[in-house]
Design an enzyme around this catalytic site. Structure first.
Site, PDB file in Angstrom:
ATOM      1  N   TYR A   1      29.749   9.054 -44.464  1.00  0.00           N
ATOM      2  CA  TYR A   1      28.373   9.021 -44.962  1.00  0.00           C
ATOM      3  C   TYR A   1      28.144  10.057 -46.056  1.00  0.00           C
ATOM      4  CZ  TYR A   1      26.711   5.738 -41.436  1.00  0.00           C
ATOM      5  OH  TYR A   1      26.495   4.615 -40.685  1.00  0.00           O
TER       6      TYR A   1
ATOM      7  N   LYS B   1      40.011   8.431 -34.040  1.00  0.00           N
ATOM      8  CA  LYS B   1      41.150   7.540 -34.300  1.00  0.00           C
ATOM      9  C   LYS B   1      42.254   8.439 -34.842  1.00  0.00           C
ATOM     10  CE  LYS B   1      42.991   3.393 -34.762  1.00  0.00           C
ATOM     11  NZ  LYS B   1      43.212   2.394 -33.699  1.00  0.00           N
TER      12      LYS B   1
ATOM     13  N   ASP C   1      38.770   2.341 -30.851  1.00  0.00           N
ATOM     14  CA  ASP C   1      38.916   0.922 -30.493  1.00  0.00           C
ATOM     15  C   ASP C   1      38.967   0.753 -28.972  1.00  0.00           C
ATOM     16  OD1 ASP C   1      41.341   2.289 -30.676  1.00  0.00           O
ATOM     17  OD2 ASP C   1      42.460   0.603 -31.509  1.00  0.00           O
TER      18      ASP C   1
ATOM     19  N   ASP D   1      27.913   5.508 -35.512  1.00  0.00           N
ATOM     20  CA  ASP D   1      27.000   4.434 -35.923  1.00  0.00           C
ATOM     21  C   ASP D   1      27.376   3.140 -35.214  1.00  0.00           C
ATOM     22  OD1 ASP D   1      25.064   3.003 -37.504  1.00  0.00           O
ATOM     23  OD2 ASP D   1      26.746   2.263 -38.701  1.00  0.00           O
TER      24      ASP D   1
ATOM     25  N   ASP E   1      25.547   1.033 -31.655  1.00  0.00           N
ATOM     26  CA  ASP E   1      25.042  -0.348 -31.623  1.00  0.00           C
ATOM     27  C   ASP E   1      25.663  -1.083 -30.440  1.00  0.00           C
ATOM     28  OD1 ASP E   1      23.379  -0.126 -33.825  1.00  0.00           O
ATOM     29  OD2 ASP E   1      24.233  -1.839 -34.892  1.00  0.00           O
TER      30      ASP E   1
HETATM   31  C1  IPM Z   1      21.466   3.973 -37.927  1.00  0.00           C
HETATM   32  C2  IPM Z   1      21.400   3.049 -39.114  1.00  0.00           C
HETATM   33  C3  IPM Z   1      21.631   3.856 -40.376  1.00  0.00           C
HETATM   34  C4  IPM Z   1      23.018   4.458 -40.289  1.00  0.00           C
HETATM   35  C5  IPM Z   1      21.477   3.082 -41.693  1.00  0.00           C
HETATM   36  C6  IPM Z   1      20.192   2.329 -41.768  1.00  0.00           C
HETATM   37  C7  IPM Z   1      21.646   3.996 -42.889  1.00  0.00           C
HETATM   38  O1  IPM Z   1      22.306   2.005 -38.996  1.00  0.00           O
HETATM   39  O2  IPM Z   1      20.641   4.896 -37.846  1.00  0.00           O
HETATM   40  O3  IPM Z   1      22.339   3.795 -37.084  1.00  0.00           O
HETATM   41  O4  IPM Z   1      23.999   3.822 -40.699  1.00  0.00           O
HETATM   42  O5  IPM Z   1      23.124   5.579 -39.812  1.00  0.00           O
HETATM   43 MN    MN Z   2      23.392   2.022 -37.129  1.00  0.00          MN
END
Ligand code: IPM
Ligand code: MN
Length: 328
Positions: free
Chosen positions: A123, A174, A207, A231, A235
């Site tokens: 990032y 990793k 992984d 990130d 999710d």
């Molecule tokens: C998150 C989001 C952000 C990230 C994006 C929107 C920049 O996906 O907060 O997880 O990648 O960190």
């Molecule tokens: Mn995200």
């Protein structure tokens, strides 16, 4: 004590879920003085404004920032990729030195927290083009990992693990392929671990960690990982613990040299904006994390208790918000 809260309601479903979260905050009796910031994709499309130094200075004046999801509808031609992400979200994380992105996940038998490094890694924005647009075109995108940046994040994770009943911390990386960054992370992790003999540790490749999250998430207590792995993993973690609609996060500046920022893990979901179908729990839980960090642990605990099992809440965005507020 009055807490000055900067609110970036956001795009898509953002304003609906943030409004519900603020109602819940007020229901706790916590004294918040809200200042709205009109920032995001809608604003950019309207007048080209992203985030400037004046916005940053005004946000710095706040005690905390509550932020909804930001971003245009998928594939929008009006907002070039990265405009909002780099221009607002990452700029805030970097400028306010929000170096820990804390993401808790709970569901039946599962209770773990991901500590995602939030100011470095892929990032960081290192890289660029050579010979762009020609057939010799080159694009590089590096990952920046500093000893001090990794160490402060890892130390936060150890302290957090030490404060939890299980006292267990897993490093996810990793290291078998990313032999430079991975080596720095592993050595830093091992060095800090020596200061925390009462915290048990483990290491998982990222992984493999994806398999464990799906098959046996209960094994985790605290996970520490780099920005991009964090990130993606969060999710997945949201999806296996009831859905990202329940997933909250705290972007923390643990040294408190400025405000920290609290936001849902998910995106702006323009496809359901205005339909009342957005679940406000992610925003409500983010607001609870904000109150906790602002020194209002009782108000935060009341919200957590009022949310209870978020899978049992049903109705429109506003109805779910009202149910939670009434239980608070
Ligand atoms: C998150 C989001 C952000 C990230 C994006 C929107 C920049 O996906 O907060 O997880 O990648 O960190
Ligand atoms: Mn995200």
């Amino acid at each position: 004590m009055t807490h000055k809260v900067g609110v970036i309601a956001g795009d898509g479903i953002g304003p609906e879920i943030v409004a519900a979260a603020l109602d819940v905050v007020r229901a706790t009796g916590a004294d918040v003085d809200v200042r709205d910031f009109d920032l995001g994709a809608d604003r950019f499309v309207r007048d080209g404004h992203v985030l400037d130094d004046d916005d940053l200075a005004a946000l710095r004046e706040c005690d905390a920032i509550l932020k909804g999801p930001l971003g245009p509808p998928i594939g929008s031609a009006a907002v070039p990729p990265g405009t909002i992400e780099r221009g607002i979200i990452l700029r805030l994380r970097f400028a306010l030195d929000l170096y820990v992105n804390l993401r808790p996940f709970t569901s039946a038998g599962v209770d773990f927290v991901v500590v995602r490094e939030n100011t470095e890694g892929s990032y960081g924005g290192e890289g660029g083009f050579l010979y762009k647009g020609t057939d010799r075109e080159v694009a590089t995108q590096g990952s920046v990992n500093t000893r001090s940046g990794v160490e402060r994040c890892v130390r936060f994770a150890f302290e957090l693990a030490q404060s939890r009943p299980r006292r267990h911390l897993t490093l996810v990386h990793k290291t078998n392929v990313l032999t430079f960054a991975g080596d720095l992370w592993q050595r830093t992790f091992d060095a800090v671990a020596a200061e925390f003999p009462d915290v048990a540790t483990a290491y998982n490749h990222v992984d493999a960690s994806c398999i464990y999250l799906v098959e046996d998430a209960a094994r985790y207590d605290v996970i520490v990982t780099d920005n991009l792995f964090g990130d993606i993993l969060t999710d997945l973690a949201g999806a296996v613990t009831g859905g990202v609609g329940f997933a909250a996060s705290a972007n923390l500046n643990p040294s408190r040299t400025g405000p920290s920022l609290f936001e849902p893990v998910h995106g702006s979901a323009h496809d359901i904006a205005g339909s009342g179908r957005a679940n406000p729990v992610s925003a409500v839980r983010s607001a609870a994390m904000m109150l906790e960090f602002l020194g209002e642990p009782e108000a935060a605990a009341r919200i957590t208790k009022a949310v209870g099992d978020p899978g049992s809440l049903s109705g429109t965005t506003a109805e779910i918000g009202t149910q939670i507020s009434e239980r608070v």
